[in-house]
Design a protein around this motif. Structure first.
Motif, PDB file in Angstrom:
ATOM      1  N   LYS A   7       0.826  -1.206   0.000  1.00  0.00           N
ATOM      2  CA  LYS A   7       0.000   0.000   0.000  1.00  0.00           C
ATOM      3  C   LYS A   7       0.858   1.253   0.000  1.00  0.00           C
ATOM      4  O   LYS A   7       0.567   2.248  -0.715  1.00  0.00           O
ATOM      5  N   LYS A  64       2.287   1.809  -3.408  1.00  0.00           N
ATOM      6  CA  LYS A  64       1.290   2.377  -4.321  1.00  0.00           C
ATOM      7  C   LYS A  64       1.145   3.879  -4.095  1.00  0.00           C
ATOM      8  O   LYS A  64       1.029   4.666  -5.043  1.00  0.00           O
ATOM      9  N   SER A  65       1.194   4.274  -2.819  1.00  0.00           N
ATOM     10  CA  SER A  65       1.091   5.697  -2.491  1.00  0.00           C
ATOM     11  C   SER A  65       2.300   6.470  -3.023  1.00  0.00           C
ATOM     12  O   SER A  65       2.162   7.574  -3.568  1.00  0.00           O
TER      13      SER A  65
END
Length: 377
Positions: free
Chosen positions: A183, A186-187
């Motif tokens: 995550k 992805k950020s």
């Protein structure tokens, strides 16, 4: 012999002696001297002076015939009003051009200052974004290594969990950490994409700044064009200043006014004669000497002459040159002797005599007189 005969004889003898004396002196004189009454006072400098490049109405005449003048002295003036008006117009045009140039220069400096500021901001922004992108890429690369390691741990703990070798909680911790890193990656990728877009926008802004710099080049060309026009107009102004100065007629050398051709109020063209000036310091004697009298006359021969106006006043001179051709050679209408029919006459050869002694103030150009030149062997 009677008394009367003796007296007559004595008188005859005395007469013969006197005649012989005068005959001897005359023959001696014509042997030693060449004489002529074709004598003229000349000057090397007789100039008709006129206004150069200007025309108009004469408003002042400062000299009359016979007046002395000094070199550079103002001797006449024409009305300079037309040239003065043109001068004032051109002077105003120069001021207008200078004002326009100053405005363009201020505009150019303002535009350049604004563009320099934009360029500086855009370059700093691009450098900042480059650093941020570089740092973010480093973080993503490091994160990829951690994810890779966690994936290996995840697969290993999954096998152990299925074999009841590790607790469910331990397996779930590994899975939770892996999902958290993915995550986060992805950020970071999303943030990287945003930075790249910002950099692209900043680069476009910088390109626009460089395009706008061409406006400065156009302003520079306009200023250079104005500089050329100002320089040309200044030359025109200087020429008009010269024309205004030419409205004052100045004597070209020291001399004496020989003739005045116009009066105050006359409207004249450029080049029309106003005065004739004679340089009284360059007077000489021109003698037209018969060719039969040339024997013994050479440069350096002493001479004595007088002018018809003052026959009792004697002047001393010296032969400077015997010219190489007769006066008739340069006649406007030469004699036609092609048919062989002509009356033989003694030709006159011009002889130049310098004036060495005498009162030059009484001599006038064109005066006639008489001269005797002492011959040399």
């Amino acid at each position: 012999m009677g008394k009367k005969k003796k007296i007559v004889l004595i008188l005859l003898i005395v007469g013969l002696i006197v005649f012989a004396y005068f005959a001897y002196n005359y023959l001696t004189f014509i042997r030693d001297y060449a004489t002529s009454d074709a004598v003229f006072i000349r000057s090397d400098k007789i100039t008709n002076v006129s206004f150069k490049r200007v025309a108009g109405k004469i408003i002042k005449m400062y000299k009359k015939e016979g007046d002395f003048v000094k070199k550079g002295e103002v001797i006449a003036e024409i009305d300079p009003i037309d040239y003065q008006l043109k001068y004032d117009q051109v002077a105003k045009k120069i001021e207008s051009l200078k004002s326009k140039r100053e405005q363009l220069n201020i505009q150019m400096l303002k535009v350049k200052g604004e563009l320099d500021l934009k360029k500086n901001i855009a370059e700093k922004k691009i450098n900042y974004l480059d650093d941020e992108i570089k740092s973010l890429k480093y973080s993503i690369a490091e994160l990829n290594q951690n994810i890779k390691q966690l994936k290996r741990d995840y697969n290993r703990f999954k096998s152990l969990y299925e074999a009841k070798a590790v607790s469910k909680r331990k397996f779930e911790d590994i899975e939770t950490n892996l999902l958290a890193l993915q995550k986060k990656k992805k950020s970071l990728l999303s943030k990287l994409e945003g930075l790249k877009k910002q950099k692209s926008v900043a680069e476009d802004e910088l390109k626009i700044v460089y395009v706008e710099y061409k406006n400065i080049d156009e302003l520079k060309k306009s200023i250079e064009s104005l500089d050329s026009e100002i320089a040309a107009t200044k030359n025109q102004l200087q020429d008009l200043k010269n024309l205004i100065d030419y409205c004052k007629l100045r004597a070209p050398f020291d001399g004496k006014i020989g003739k005045k051709f116009v009066e105050v109020g006359s409207v004249i063209k450029s080049g029309f004669p106003i005065y004739s000036i004679v340089d009284t310091r360059s007077l000489y004697v021109e003698v037209l000497l018969e060719e039969t009298k040339l024997k013994g006359v050479k440069a350096g021969c002493e001479a004595e002459f007088s002018v018809d106006s003052y026959p009792d006043i004697k002047f001393k001179g010296e032969v400077e040159e015997v010219y190489p051709a007769s006066a008739a050679t340069y006649a406007l209408v030469p004699r036609d002797i092609s048919a062989g029919e002509f009356t033989k006459v003694a030709q006159r050869i011009p002889v130049r005599v310098a004036i060495k002694e005498g009162d030059l103030s009484i001599l006038k150009v064109g005066m006639g007189g008489e001269i005797k030149i002492k011959r040399v062997n």
